[in-house]
Design an enzyme around this catalytic site. Structure first.
Site, PDB file in Angstrom:
ATOM      1  N   SER A  36      22.468  35.099 118.749  1.00 23.90           N
ATOM      2  CA  SER A  36      22.605  36.410 118.394  1.00 23.90           C
ATOM      3  C   SER A  36      21.447  37.391 119.226  1.00 23.90           C
ATOM      4  CB  SER A  36      22.691  36.590 116.963  1.00 23.90           C
ATOM      5  OG  SER A  36      23.700  36.383 116.314  1.00 23.90           O
TER       6      SER A  36
ATOM      7  N   LYS B 218      19.697  39.022 105.377  1.00 18.58           N
ATOM      8  CA  LYS B 218      20.832  38.472 104.861  1.00 18.58           C
ATOM      9  C   LYS B 218      21.782  39.567 104.052  1.00 18.58           C
ATOM     10  CE  LYS B 218      23.208  34.741 105.896  1.00 18.58           C
ATOM     11  NZ  LYS B 218      22.933  33.779 107.082  1.00 18.58           N
TER      12      LYS B 218
ATOM     13  N   LYS C 281      13.485  30.504 110.002  1.00 19.40           N
ATOM     14  CA  LYS C 281      14.358  30.272 111.161  1.00 19.40           C
ATOM     15  C   LYS C 281      14.279  31.191 112.589  1.00 19.40           C
ATOM     16  CE  LYS C 281      18.544  29.914 109.787  1.00 19.40           C
ATOM     17  NZ  LYS C 281      20.115  29.983 109.437  1.00 19.40           N
TER      18      LYS C 281
ATOM     19  N   LYS D  48      17.320  40.471 110.829  1.00 17.94           N
ATOM     20  CA  LYS D  48      18.429  40.155 111.272  1.00 17.94           C
ATOM     21  C   LYS D  48      19.065  38.500 110.535  1.00 17.94           C
ATOM     22  CE  LYS D  48      21.137  39.055 114.780  1.00 17.94           C
ATOM     23  NZ  LYS D  48      22.358  39.124 114.029  1.00 17.94           N
TER      24      LYS D  48
ATOM     25  N   ASN E 135      33.486  27.711 111.497  1.00 17.07           N
ATOM     26  CA  ASN E 135      32.791  27.753 112.745  1.00 17.07           C
ATOM     27  C   ASN E 135      31.510  26.700 113.104  1.00 17.07           C
ATOM     28  OD1 ASN E 135      30.301  29.428 114.026  1.00 17.07           O
ATOM     29  ND2 ASN E 135      31.853  29.907 115.127  1.00 17.07           N
TER      30      ASN E 135
ATOM     31  N   THR F   1      26.049  27.894 117.102  1.00 22.39           N
ATOM     32  CA  THR F   1      25.262  27.056 115.983  1.00 22.39           C
ATOM     33  C   THR F   1      25.464  25.581 116.028  1.00 22.39           C
ATOM     34  OG1 THR F   1      25.669  29.010 114.911  1.00 22.39           O
ATOM     35  CG2 THR F   1      24.792  27.217 113.456  1.00 22.39           C
TER      36      THR F   1
ATOM     37  N   GLY G 275      27.788  37.152 111.473  1.00 19.50           N
ATOM     38  CA  GLY G 275      28.682  36.445 110.550  1.00 19.50           C
ATOM     39  C   GLY G 275      27.949  35.503 109.897  1.00 19.50           C
ATOM     40  N   ASP G 276      28.714  34.775 108.912  1.00 22.73           N
ATOM     41  CA  ASP G 276      28.313  33.766 107.969  1.00 22.73           C
ATOM     42  C   ASP G 276      29.617  33.141 107.311  1.00 22.73           C
ATOM     43  OD1 ASP G 276      25.731  32.219 107.104  1.00 22.73           O
ATOM     44  OD2 ASP G 276      27.027  32.299 105.393  1.00 22.73           O
TER      45      ASP G 276
ATOM     46  N   GLN H 147      15.928  32.673 106.441  1.00 25.72           N
ATOM     47  CA  GLN H 147      16.271  33.252 107.749  1.00 25.72           C
ATOM     48  C   GLN H 147      14.873  33.815 108.267  1.00 25.72           C
ATOM     49  OE1 GLN H 147      19.951  33.665 108.589  1.00 25.72           O
ATOM     50  NE2 GLN H 147      19.253  33.720 110.434  1.00 25.72           N
TER      51      GLN H 147
HETATM   52  P1  NDP Z   1      32.848  29.520 107.850  1.00 24.93           P
HETATM   53  O1  NDP Z   1      33.460  30.574 106.813  1.00 24.93           O
HETATM   54  O2  NDP Z   1      33.501  29.499 109.198  1.00 24.93           O
HETATM   55  O3  NDP Z   1      33.389  28.009 107.079  1.00 24.93           O
HETATM   56  C1  NDP Z   1      32.977  27.238 105.933  1.00 24.93           C
HETATM   57  C2  NDP Z   1      33.423  26.169 105.933  1.00 24.93           C
HETATM   58  O4  NDP Z   1      32.790  25.513 104.690  1.00 24.93           O
HETATM   59  C3  NDP Z   1      34.950  26.060 105.584  1.00 24.93           C
HETATM   60  O5  NDP Z   1      35.517  24.756 105.828  1.00 24.93           O
HETATM   61  C4  NDP Z   1      34.803  26.297 103.925  1.00 24.93           C
HETATM   62  O6  NDP Z   1      36.069  25.668 103.459  1.00 24.93           O
HETATM   63  C5  NDP Z   1      33.770  25.402 103.660  1.00 24.93           C
HETATM   64  N1  NDP Z   1      33.216  25.773 102.392  1.00 24.93           N
HETATM   65  C6  NDP Z   1      32.469  27.082 102.178  1.00 24.93           C
HETATM   66  N2  NDP Z   1      32.268  27.058 100.971  1.00 24.93           N
HETATM   67  C7  NDP Z   1      32.506  25.859 100.300  1.00 24.93           C
HETATM   68  C8  NDP Z   1      32.345  25.186  98.992  1.00 24.93           C
HETATM   69  N3  NDP Z   1      31.785  26.070  98.187  1.00 24.93           N
HETATM   70  N4  NDP Z   1      32.522  23.932  98.882  1.00 24.93           N
HETATM   71  C9  NDP Z   1      33.163  23.347 100.094  1.00 24.93           C
HETATM   72  N5  NDP Z   1      33.267  23.806 101.169  1.00 24.93           N
HETATM   73  C10 NDP Z   1      33.146  24.965 101.193  1.00 24.93           C
HETATM   74  O7  NDP Z   1      31.663  29.513 107.727  1.00 24.93           O
HETATM   75  P2  NDP Z   1      30.407  28.990 108.900  1.00 24.93           P
HETATM   76  O8  NDP Z   1      30.933  27.590 109.654  1.00 24.93           O
HETATM   77  O9  NDP Z   1      29.811  30.085 109.592  1.00 24.93           O
HETATM   78  O10 NDP Z   1      29.179  28.540 108.023  1.00 24.93           O
HETATM   79  C11 NDP Z   1      29.106  27.208 107.438  1.00 24.93           C
HETATM   80  C12 NDP Z   1      27.395  27.026 106.946  1.00 24.93           C
HETATM   81  O11 NDP Z   1      26.671  27.235 108.245  1.00 24.93           O
HETATM   82  C13 NDP Z   1      27.019  28.089 105.906  1.00 24.93           C
HETATM   83  O12 NDP Z   1      26.212  27.448 105.239  1.00 24.93           O
HETATM   84  C14 NDP Z   1      26.407  29.001 106.749  1.00 24.93           C
HETATM   85  O13 NDP Z   1      25.274  29.757 106.223  1.00 24.93           O
HETATM   86  C15 NDP Z   1      25.556  28.311 107.825  1.00 24.93           C
HETATM   87  N6  NDP Z   1      25.285  28.907 109.051  1.00 24.93           N
HETATM   88  C16 NDP Z   1      26.290  29.566 109.909  1.00 24.93           C
HETATM   89  C17 NDP Z   1      25.972  30.088 110.902  1.00 24.93           C
HETATM   90  C18 NDP Z   1      26.860  31.063 112.164  1.00 24.93           C
HETATM   91  O14 NDP Z   1      26.542  31.179 112.976  1.00 24.93           O
HETATM   92  N7  NDP Z   1      28.111  31.117 111.345  1.00 24.93           N
HETATM   93  C19 NDP Z   1      24.493  29.988 111.572  1.00 24.93           C
HETATM   94  C20 NDP Z   1      23.692  29.069 110.790  1.00 24.93           C
HETATM   95  C21 NDP Z   1      23.985  28.443 109.560  1.00 24.93           C
HETATM   96  P3  NDP Z   1      37.433  26.715 103.105  1.00 24.93           P
HETATM   97  O15 NDP Z   1      38.017  26.837 104.279  1.00 24.93           O
HETATM   98  O16 NDP Z   1      38.301  25.883 102.015  1.00 24.93           O
HETATM   99  O17 NDP Z   1      36.766  27.815 102.342  1.00 24.93           O
HETATM  100  O1  2IT Z   2      22.375  31.411 108.978  1.00 22.45           O
HETATM  101  C1  2IT Z   2      22.372  32.080 110.084  1.00 22.45           C
HETATM  102  O2  2IT Z   2      21.613  32.091 110.949  1.00 22.45           O
HETATM  103  C2  2IT Z   2      23.466  32.970 110.292  1.00 22.45           C
HETATM  104  N1  2IT Z   2      24.601  33.022 109.641  1.00 22.45           N
HETATM  105  C3  2IT Z   2      23.577  33.501 111.949  1.00 22.45           C
HETATM  106  C4  2IT Z   2      22.816  34.758 111.756  1.00 22.45           C
HETATM  107  C5  2IT Z   2      22.890  35.867 112.968  1.00 22.45           C
HETATM  108  O3  2IT Z   2      22.429  36.756 112.851  1.00 22.45           O
HETATM  109  O4  2IT Z   2      23.357  35.260 113.861  1.00 22.45           O
END
Ligand code: NDP
Ligand code: 2IT
Length: 460
Positions: free
Chosen positions: A392, A141, A129, A105, A255, A224, A180-181, A126
């Site tokens: 999830s 992943k 976590k 997952k 997100n 998250t 997603g991520d 992961q």
């Molecule tokens: P999104 O795609 O929704 O948002 C990512 C954000 O981070 C955007 O604002 C983006 O800016 C910025 N960003 C991405 N890459 C870079 C970079 N190289 N340098 C600077 N800014 C950057 O992703 P999420 O919010 O889903 O994910 C954000 C983090 O959280 C990641 O590390 C992800 O692995 C982690 N995560 C996500 C989960 C989820 O449920 N979605 C769960 C747990 C962890 P821009 O719009 O300019 O690209």
């Molecule tokens: O980094 C993470 O934990 C996620 N992107 C969410 C993974 C999931 O299966 O919901």
């Protein structure tokens, strides 16, 4: 990013145990150039020094060697057709890292920086976590080096369909359940789910983060970010404090960032800054999150557009500067290694008391060291951001039941899971004579369940 700094931090002789030191050296030799994977593995191995003294069976049965080697890594071609009729080819990945406690997952990331090192570091994190959530979820992943920026709706759809055409052979609701991520939200999940269903003629919970009309769970979108704040409340409460009345800086505006900021505001904090990959905005009166959602979620535009509506705010190019803003609490929610030693020193100097990782591995090892030396409360991502994957897991349960729970029920379960993660990480830290060290505690608590399951199942 701070690649030089990260490289220096990876001196393997840091590990006191000869066994772990050799294991780390072998990992570096066998996975050359995979700096992010080395970084994630070293942090866990450091935490396991004390564990192997008490549990020689993990060494004798090769549990840690197995843990750092993915069960499977799938790498595939993703051809797709642009609006002007040209074929482009990207590379897709899925790492099925560890299935000891449940089906693989973990999310899918679409970003040009995606490579083997990135999916392996994320898949490795992961494992622990998912174990911490208390749910039966293994670690995985995936993603692609596809850049969704500037692509049309039709291009995104064709890419997702092509990606799923190959991925569909390797996943299933009892085998591997993506989500997603970065770069993959409900829109992309919808297109991938549709393609999976079409190829298999089965309506199953094969992917999470789905839309609410076709099997998604309430609260998954917010989970998250909300979960990070529930975790921060636990950490602060231990010292008799809370988010109420604090100033918070959140990096990113995707997100995780948006819903971390929203919950922080609901709990009485003032969130003064957010960023994207271009730069950061500062609004001393508190960020207008409805406006941010309109700009980032609806228009998919740049965060600098905020200034067109809020003349009191400022925009600064270069997202790394966000950590110069004075804040009580910092919540990095963008990407790996976005907060380095210089930024950490600045935060400490400005009186920051708590840092919680919303992103995966956003703080460099040197930054973490500075926080720890200065008594800053620190929550590692694998604990603080586990609310997303936990919800999830709750989406999977609802899909299996063919039922949906109401918002309050899911939110309540999320809150309890985050409290339990805090308790188990704190208890493990205490048990291993490192009270308050939530990195060590989360790594050990996550590891023990997976390692015991691996032992029980034999060398497989
Ligand atoms: P999104 O795609 O929704 O948002 C990512 C954000 O981070 C955007 O604002 C983006 O800016 C910025 N960003 C991405 N890459 C870079 C970079 N190289 N340098 C600077 N800014 C950057 O992703 P999420 O919010 O889903 O994910 C954000 C983090 O959280 C990641 O590390 C992800 O692995 C982690 N995560 C996500 C989960 C989820 O449920 N979605 C769960 C747990 C962890 P821009 O719009 O300019 O690209
Ligand atoms: O980094 C993470 O934990 C996620 N992107 C969410 C993974 C999931 O299966 O919901």
């Amino acid at each position: 990013m701070a690649p030089q700094e990260t490289q220096q931090d990876l001196t393997p002789k840091k590990l006191q145990s000869t066994y772990l030191n050799n294991l780390m050296n072998r990992l570096i030799t066998r996975n050359p150039g995979e700096e992010e994977f080395h970084q994630a593995a070293l942090e866990v191995l450091e935490s396991l020094e004390a564990v192997i003294d008490r549990h020689p069976e993990f060494v004798n049965m090769g549990i840690i060697e197995s843990l750092v080697e993915p069960e499977r890594l799938i790498k595939f071609r993703v051809p797709w057709i642009s609006d002007c009729g040209r074929v482009f080819v990207n590379r897709g990945y899925r790492v099925q890292f560890n299935g000891a406690i449940g089906p693989y997952k973990g999310g899918l990331r679409f970003h040009p920086s995606v490579n083997e090192s990135i999916v392996k570091f994320l898949g490795f994190e992961q494992i622990f976590k998912n174990s911490l959530t208390g749910l039966p979820l293994g670690g995985g992943k995936g993603g692609a080096d596809f850049d969704p920026k500037g692509k049309s709706e039709a291009e995104i759809m064709r890419f997702c369909q092509s990606f799923m055409t190959e991925l569909s052979r390797h996943i299933g609701e009892d085998t591997d359940i993506p989500a997603g991520d970065i770069g993959v939200g409900v829109r992309e999940v919808g297109y991938m789910f549709g393609q999976y269903k079409r190829l298999n003629n089965r309506f199953t919970g094969v992917i999470t983060g789905k839309g609410l009309d076709y099997g998604g769970s309430l609260v998954r979108t917010q989970a998250t970010g909300y979960g990070v704040c529930y975790f921060v409340e636990q950490m602060l409460a231990a010292g008799g404090r809370s988010l109420a009345g604090t100033t918070v800086v959140v990096s990113g505006s995707g997100n995780v960032a948006i819903y971390a900021a929203k919950k922080a505001q609901e709990l009485g904090a003032t969130v003064v800054a957010l960023s994207d990959s271009g730069g950061y905005i500062y609004d001393k009166d508190g960020i207008d999150l409805d406006l941010i959602r309109q700009i980032k979620e609806v228009q998919r535009a740049r965060i600098s557009d905020y200034l067109n509506h809020r003349s009191s705010a400022t925009y600064t190019e270069n997202p790394h500067g966000i950590w110069t803003i004075p804040a009580d609490i910092a919540i990095p929610c963008a990407t790996q290694n976005e907060l380095d030693a210089v930024a950490a020193a600045e935060l400490v100097q400005n009186g920051c008391i708590c840092v919680a990782e919303g992103a995966n591995m956003p703080c460099t090892p040197s930054a973490i060291k500075i926080f720890q030396e200065n008594g800053v409360l620190f929550a590692p991502g694998k604990a603080a951001n586990a609310g997303g994957v936990a919800t999830s897991g709750l989406e999977m349960s609802q899909n299996s039941l063919r039922y949906s729970w109401e918002y309050e029920k899911v939110d309540r379960k999320l809150k309890v899971i985050m409290q339990d993660i805090y308790q188990s990480a704190s208890a493990a830290a205490k048990e291993y004579d490192a009270e308050g060290d939530l990195i060590l505690g989360a790594n050990i608590a996550g590891f023990m369940k997976v390692a015991n399951a691996m032992l029980a199942q034999g060398a497989v």
